[in-house]
Motif scaffolding. Structure first.
Motif, mmCIF file in Angstrom:
data_model
loop_
_atom_site.group_PDB
_atom_site.id
_atom_site.type_symbol
_atom_site.label_atom_id
_atom_site.label_comp_id
_atom_site.label_asym_id
_atom_site.label_seq_id
_atom_site.Cartn_x
_atom_site.Cartn_y
_atom_site.Cartn_z
ATOM 1 N N ALA A 1 8.377 -7.130 -10.119
ATOM 2 C CA ALA A 1 7.187 -7.517 -9.361
ATOM 3 C C ALA A 1 5.929 -6.879 -9.960
ATOM 4 O O ALA A 1 4.890 -7.531 -10.092
ATOM 5 N N SER A 2 6.038 -5.602 -10.334
ATOM 6 C CA SER A 2 4.862 -4.926 -10.892
ATOM 7 C C SER A 2 4.480 -5.553 -12.235
ATOM 8 O O SER A 2 3.295 -5.705 -12.555
ATOM 9 N N ARG A 3 5.494 -5.965 -13.017
ATOM 10 C CA ARG A 3 5.203 -6.634 -14.289
ATOM 11 C C ARG A 3 4.537 -7.982 -14.063
ATOM 12 O O ARG A 3 3.607 -8.355 -14.768
ATOM 13 N N ALA A 4 5.039 -8.705 -13.048
ATOM 14 C CA ALA A 4 4.441 -10.010 -12.736
ATOM 15 C C ALA A 4 2.973 -9.829 -12.350
ATOM 16 O O ALA A 4 2.121 -10.637 -12.696
ATOM 17 N N PHE B 1 0.905 -0.227 -9.597
ATOM 18 C CA PHE B 1 1.676 0.921 -9.119
ATOM 19 C C PHE B 1 1.741 0.948 -7.596
ATOM 20 O O PHE B 1 2.815 1.033 -7.011
ATOM 21 N N THR B 2 0.565 0.832 -6.940
ATOM 22 C CA THR B 2 0.533 1.014 -5.485
ATOM 23 C C THR B 2 1.150 -0.163 -4.731
ATOM 24 O O THR B 2 1.683 0.024 -3.650
ATOM 25 N N CYS B 3 1.074 -1.370 -5.288
ATOM 26 C CA CYS B 3 1.586 -2.535 -4.554
ATOM 27 C C CYS B 3 2.894 -3.067 -5.130
ATOM 28 O O CYS B 3 3.665 -3.714 -4.423
ATOM 29 N N GLY B 4 3.159 -2.829 -6.420
ATOM 30 C CA GLY B 4 4.367 -3.364 -7.027
ATOM 31 C C GLY B 4 5.523 -2.374 -7.041
ATOM 32 O O GLY B 4 6.682 -2.778 -7.009
ATOM 33 N N LEU B 5 5.207 -1.070 -7.111
ATOM 34 C CA LEU B 5 6.283 -0.071 -7.220
ATOM 35 C C LEU B 5 6.424 0.789 -5.959
ATOM 36 O O LEU B 5 7.519 0.956 -5.440
#
Lengths: 287, 257
Positions: free
Chosen positions: A190-193, A205-209
């Motif tokens: 998700a963070s990569r997307a 970082f804050t929203c994907g991981l």
């Protein structure tokens, strides 16, 4: 397929490590000269041990000593006040520890440097920053809270701050280590997307991981809170006004019933935190 | 209306970990075109889409997206480029801990700063909620707006992923095996929806597919990849059955039955 194969051993280095660890345990046992006879108390102490053990069934509901000051509060209020102060010490320490743990945990996680800490400046700082954070964390953790307490007692005396900071330092280190590992183990898709659609590193970082590690992080924080309540109780033996101080005094006077009342109060505290964190883990009280 | 993106590859080659993945690719995809990428596993479809979404930089040759080479673009230009190219991933790449609408709101992160992004995710404005509801409605799951993503079925999650790409309002949409893990009826629906949305909004669409029937039925242009090279690049009505047999023929040494 027809190609040949080479036989490979299935028990490798890992099994050897486990065996070596077991072996070390056996060697340590013999080195210490431990025998099962040691578990039986000698007759002189047997009476004390029996008295203490039987008191478990008869915790005190009032002061047991002969000389109770007239101004002393009712016994149960003394227990409640000591329990409350124990929690306050633990909570004060944990408050600082969580802040320190979050900051150091981010700096010690590879995924923070890959996302939020990326960029020209972060790229140059990364090799130093990551190692510095991990060394700091190891340093904080390698000294036990009781040792910190002794050091702060010498420096600050029996002040509430000394107790809270003694708890905060090693717990910040442990939280930081575990937080960084939990964030690094979360799936990165998700963070990569987010990065692929142009999101900045901090959002990745804050929203994907972070949301993916949040529940585990909260669960571990509760476990650490439980540990810190026990640590705060033990700080009482060094003179801080927590359950440990009461236990030490009652034990010294041979009032074992009182000792057990305080111990049961401590158990009740730990169980309460455990129930609270179990609710959080099951997700019922989330949102 | 968005205007589609133009992709151009000139002599593009890609090596990953020392292994050649793509070789000598010369392709142009015009704005608003709908293209299916077909080919066996390991042909390089995913890598090609990764290059188009600037996830990989080509080892050789040059790729330009609307005339801009991402390899030499500044950070701001690259970010703008990325915000204009939407992707739908095979495994959706959603954050399961967030709600459906929050995963859709992520779509606009490319045009928002950190604080604006966090604000929109946790304190969305009415206007944003209306827009998110509209795109979720468009993909057929408007009623799931507030549903936690963990409670959605696989098909619903895929629709949330498509809604996120729509909310992004990109000029091109790339989908890597979007239907590899869904049943045939749903696969047909999803592909039809992607093509319909691309036409409706003028987006350039590239979809990698295993299913030849789907590719033939829905796309005017097919690019066949094999061993990292373009095997054919034809209008659908020029593609005969023998093309596919060649494309998917197993190497003889692998000894098929």
């Amino acid at each position: 397929m027809s190609a040949g194969f080479t036989a490979r051993p299935l028990l490798g280095r890992r099994s050897a490590t486990v065996l070596a660890a077991l072996g070390l345990g056996v060697i340590a046992w013999f080195q210490l000269g431990l025998t099962l006879d040691d578990l039986l108390p000698d007759p002189a102490r047997g009476a004390t041990a029996r008295a203490f053990a039987t008191a478990a069934l008869h915790p005190a509901f009032d002061y047991q000593g002969d000389f109770v000051p007239a101004a002393a509060p009712p016994f149960w209020r003394g227990v409640a006040a000591a329990a409350l102060r124990t929690v306050v010490f633990a909570a004060g320490g944990m408050f600082l520890a969580v802040i320190g743990g979050l900051v150091l945990g981010m700096l010690a996680s590879a995924s923070w440097w890959r996302t939020a800490g990326a960029g020209p400046l972060g790229g140059r700082l990364r090799p130093v920053g990551l190692v510095a954070a991990r060394v700091t964390i190891a340093g904080l953790r390698s000294v036990h809270e009781l040792l910190w307490a002794v050091l702060f007692l010498a420096a600050l005396g029996v002040s509430p701050a000394a107790g809270a900071i003694a708890i905060a330092i090693p717990y910040a280190g442990t939280l930081a280590k575990v937080f960084s590992e939990q964030v690094d183990e979360v799936p990165r898709d998700a963070s990569r997307a987010m990065g692929a659609l142009g999101a900045g590193g901090t959002l990745q970082f804050t929203c994907g991981l972070l949301p993916r590690a949040a529940r585990q992080m909260a669960s571990f924080t509760f476990y650490q809170f439980e540990c810190s309540v026990r640590a705060a109780a033990v700080l009482g033996f060094f003179g801080f006004p927590t359950l440990g101080q009461k236990i030490a005094a009652s034990f010294a006077n041979g009032n074992y019933g009182e000792v057990w009342s305080y111990l049961y109060a401590l158990i009740a505290l730990v169980l309460t935190i455990e129930m609270w964190s179990a609710r959080l883990r099951s997700g019922r009280s989330v949102r | 209306m968005n205007l589609g993106t133009r992709f151009e590859l000139a002599g593009v080659g890609l090596e990953l970990g020392g292994n050649p993945v793509l070789e000598g690719l010369d392709l142009v995809v015009e704005p608003g075109e709908c293209v299916a990428l077909v080919g066996p596993s390991g042909a390089g479809k995913t890598s090609l889409l990764q290059i188009l979404s600037t996830g990989h930089a080509p080892t050789r040759g040059r790729v330009t997206i609307d005339g801009i080479d991402p390899a030499t673009a500044s950070a701001e230009v690259l970010r703008e480029l990325r915000s204009n190219v939407g992707s739908v991933h095979q495994h959706h790449a959603l954050v399961p801990e967030l709600r459906a609408l929050q995963n859709v709101l992520v779509g606009r992160f490319g045009r928002q700063g950190t604080l604006a992004g966090l604000r929109s995710l946790y304190l969305p404005r009415r206007r944003e909620l209306r827009e998110v509801h509209a795109v979720l409605d468009r993909v057929g799951i408007g009623e799931l707006l507030y549903r936690p993503t963990t409670q959605l079925s696989g098909g619903e999650r895929q629709r949330v992923a498509i809604a996120r790409a729509l909310y992004q309002a990109p000029r091109a949409l790339l989908a890597d095996e979007p239907v590899a893990s869904v049943d045939p009826a749903r696969a047909r629906d999803t592909i039809a929806l992607l093509v319909e949305l691309a036409r409706e909004r003028g987006m350039t669409l590239l979809v990698s597919l295993h299913d030849l029937r789907l590719a033939l039925d829905h796309f005017p242009r097919l690019i066949g990849l094999r061993n990292g090279r373009v095997e054919f690049d034809l209008a659908t009505d020029e593609v005969g059955p023998s093309r596919f047999d060649d494309l998917y023929r197993l190497p003889r040494t692998a000894g098929g039955t």
